[in-house]
Design a protein around this motif. Structure first.
Motif, PDB file in Angstrom:
ATOM      1  N   VAL A  68       0.832  -1.205   0.000  1.00  2.06           N
ATOM      2  CA  VAL A  68       0.000   0.000   0.000  1.00  2.06           C
ATOM      3  C   VAL A  68       0.866   1.254   0.000  1.00  2.06           C
ATOM      4  N   MET A  69       1.894   1.275   0.854  1.00  2.00           N
ATOM      5  CA  MET A  69       2.731   2.471   0.945  1.00  2.00           C
ATOM      6  C   MET A  69       3.565   2.678  -0.313  1.00  2.00           C
ATOM      7  N   ALA A  70       4.048   1.583  -0.917  1.00  2.00           N
ATOM      8  CA  ALA A  70       4.837   1.710  -2.139  1.00  2.00           C
ATOM      9  C   ALA A  70       3.977   2.252  -3.282  1.00  2.00           C
ATOM     10  N   ALA A  71       2.748   1.753  -3.399  1.00  5.97           N
ATOM     11  CA  ALA A  71       1.856   2.227  -4.459  1.00  5.97           C
ATOM     12  C   ALA A  71       1.527   3.699  -4.263  1.00  5.97           C
ATOM     13  N   ARG A  72       1.255   4.075  -3.019  1.00  2.00           N
ATOM     14  CA  ARG A  72       0.963   5.484  -2.754  1.00  2.00           C
ATOM     15  C   ARG A  72       2.194   6.351  -3.012  1.00  2.00           C
ATOM     16  N   GLY A  73       3.365   5.846  -2.657  1.00  2.00           N
ATOM     17  CA  GLY A  73       4.587   6.592  -2.917  1.00  2.00           C
ATOM     18  C   GLY A  73       4.783   6.864  -4.397  1.00  2.00           C
ATOM     19  N   ARG A  74       4.486   5.875  -5.238  1.00  3.55           N
ATOM     20  CA  ARG A  74       4.612   6.076  -6.686  1.00  3.55           C
ATOM     21  C   ARG A  74       3.631   7.134  -7.166  1.00  3.55           C
ATOM     22  N   ARG A  75       2.391   7.101  -6.625  1.00  2.00           N
ATOM     23  CA  ARG A  75       1.401   8.105  -7.041  1.00  2.00           C
ATOM     24  C   ARG A  75       1.834   9.504  -6.617  1.00  2.00           C
ATOM     25  N   VAL A  76       2.337   9.606  -5.388  1.00  6.80           N
ATOM     26  CA  VAL A  76       2.769  10.910  -4.881  1.00  6.80           C
ATOM     27  C   VAL A  76       3.919  11.463  -5.712  1.00  6.80           C
ATOM     28  N   ARG A  77       4.866  10.593  -6.092  1.00  3.22           N
ATOM     29  CA  ARG A  77       5.987  11.069  -6.896  1.00  3.22           C
ATOM     30  C   ARG A  77       5.514  11.588  -8.251  1.00  3.22           C
ATOM     31  N   ARG A  78       4.541  10.896  -8.847  1.00  6.70           N
ATOM     32  CA  ARG A  78       4.008  11.378 -10.134  1.00  6.70           C
ATOM     33  C   ARG A  78       3.345  12.739  -9.962  1.00  6.70           C
TER      34      ARG A  78
END
Length: 246
Positions: free
Chosen positions: A99-109
């Motif tokens: 969950v945190m990795a997926a959210r991290g990718r979204r935040v970086r985008r």
């Protein structure tokens, strides 16, 4: 005597309309970055394009508001709280890391998109217009010398009474404070999940949460916004059992 029902919904206030449009824009901002069109946004929000510019001064303000909504920690905390109970500690940490990795990718985008928006010709023109009328890049009045460090709106973003969906500052010292507060909220959510496994741990759940978040957030450096990094199963295995042979 009760007033007759008209069957019509109450019209949205300007603030409510802004919030609804910003929320509808978030997935478009994640998918298309600064190149998302106002037509795409209008379709997603279910409004006419003209409505966008009655709610926001320009596209830059709209996209920045959507970015702030995307970065609100309430969404990430809700994702963590809604996870099913895992079979064991390893499975729990794996789903948390996912969950945190997926959210991290979204935040970086989203952050890439924000920087592209503010650095574009359109962003610079919008900033110049706001500066000329005594407003900051988000359209908020400049109230004095302290504004550069923290506006009243920014103070509210990390105050105890902050509510999910409230505006979060993106830059400056107050922006850093808000990001630290957001990180603390996510860490508390992770602690709530691993507390059930306290009897299996040789460190405190708070320390495990800190290490897990540090490991996940250390992946995907800013220059590689879509890099999947280390598989979470490998990350969790090394975190739980170490890298050295026993």
């Amino acid at each position: 005597m009760d007033e007759p029902r008209t069957g019509r919904a109450r019209p949205m206030s300007r603030d409510e309309r802004r919030a609804a449009i910003a929320l509808a824009t978030v997935p478009l901002l994640e998918a298309h970055g600064a190149q998302v069109s106002t037509r795409q946004i209008a379709v997603a929000a279910g409004v006419a394009e003209g409505t966008l510019f009655r709610a926001f001064d320009d596209k830059v303000e709209l996209l920045t508001a959507a970015a702030e909504r995307a970065l609100d920690p309430a969404a990430g905390v809700a994702e963590i709280d809604d996870l099913p109970r895992a079979a064991d500690l390893a499975a729990e940490l794996t789903q948390l890391a996912d969950v945190m990795a997926a959210r991290g990718r979204r935040v970086r985008r989203v952050m890439f998109a924000v920087h592209a928006i503010l650095a574009s010709d359109e962003g610079r023109r919008a900033a110049a217009v706001r500066g000329a009328r005594g407003a900051d890049p988000l359209g908020r009045p400049i109230t004095g010398p302290a504004h550069a460090d923290a506006t009243h709106a920014d103070d509210a973003a990390h105050a105890p009474g902050h509510r999910p969906g409230d505006r979060l500052p993106l830059h400056g010292p107050s922006g850093r404070d808000a990001r630290l507060r957001a990180l603390a909220e996510v860490r508390a959510a992770v602690v709530r999940r691993v507390e059930a496994y306290r009897g299996e741990l040789r460190i405190e759940p708070e320390r495990l949460a800190h290490l897990l978040i540090a490991a996940v957030m250390g992946q995907g450096p800013p220059v590689l916004p879509d890099d999947d990094g280390v598989p979470v199963t490998e990350l969790v295995d090394v975190l739980l059992h170490g890298a050295a042979r026993t």
